[in-house]
Scaffold this active site. Sequence first.
Site, PDB file in Angstrom:
ATOM      1  N   VAL A 102      34.862  49.725  40.656  1.00 28.87           N
ATOM      2  CA  VAL A 102      34.953  49.165  41.998  1.00 28.87           C
ATOM      3  C   VAL A 102      35.618  50.206  42.876  1.00 28.87           C
ATOM      4  CG1 VAL A 102      35.926  47.331  43.435  1.00 28.87           C
ATOM      5  CG2 VAL A 102      35.126  46.799  41.117  1.00 28.87           C
ATOM      6  N   CYS A 103      35.103  50.370  44.078  1.00 36.21           N
ATOM      7  CA  CYS A 103      35.711  51.249  45.074  1.00 36.21           C
ATOM      8  C   CYS A 103      35.818  52.679  44.511  1.00 36.21           C
ATOM      9  CB  CYS A 103      37.058  50.662  45.504  1.00 36.21           C
ATOM     10  SG  CYS A 103      37.712  51.296  47.054  1.00 36.21           S
TER      11      CYS A 103
END
Length: 229
Positions: A102-103
């Site tokens: 994520v990210c």
Amino acid sequence: MSTPLQIGIVLFPRVTQLDFTGPLQVFSSIPGATVHLIWKRIEQVASDSVMAITPTVTFADCPQLDVICVPGGLGTDDAVNDEEILAFLKQQAEGAKYVTSVCTGSLVLGAAGLLKGYRASTHWTAMDGLAPFVAIPTKTRVCVDRNRVTGGGVTAGIDFALTLVSIMVDRRTAEAIQLQIEYDPKPPFPGGTPLTSEPSVVEKCLAATQARRALRASAVGEAALRMPA
């Protein structure tokens, strides 16, 4: 599922808590799944906000995972050059069914050599950090390329996790979890991406993060030098 899913989320100092607490809530709702929060030692890990998180298992004691997930945060600048983290990811990736992030966690996967030739997403300010790891930057909220599943910035973690559940289990289970957590986002303002936000807002954000982005670029450059030809 014949055996319970083993899902692991890697922690590190200055992790962004929403990057992993959103997916954590989704993954914890999968019937029979076991979710691990992993770090080098069983000690509190400071996030990049006021929250500290206690891991549930160490690198050394972590079982083979079906899903390995790396969140993002300020601490990825150190994580991309942390040999212990990178070695753990490489080891787990050999047996994992899904290698995910994520990210800016995708930069850590990249530094471990796990995104070569794969399409991947990340936070919009970090897209240029993927190419040095021979990944293919893809500006989508969730990017699925074979068994690599990467989410965009911060709040995309919930979309990422629900998408992964639909792939691993089935769509009906993912839809039930989405309803259970009442995930029906309606942002109070237009924007949220550089394409949909007012140019002045984008410029303000870029100016405020200029020093931060320079540090990230330096860390990514150092990590990329270790990549095999």
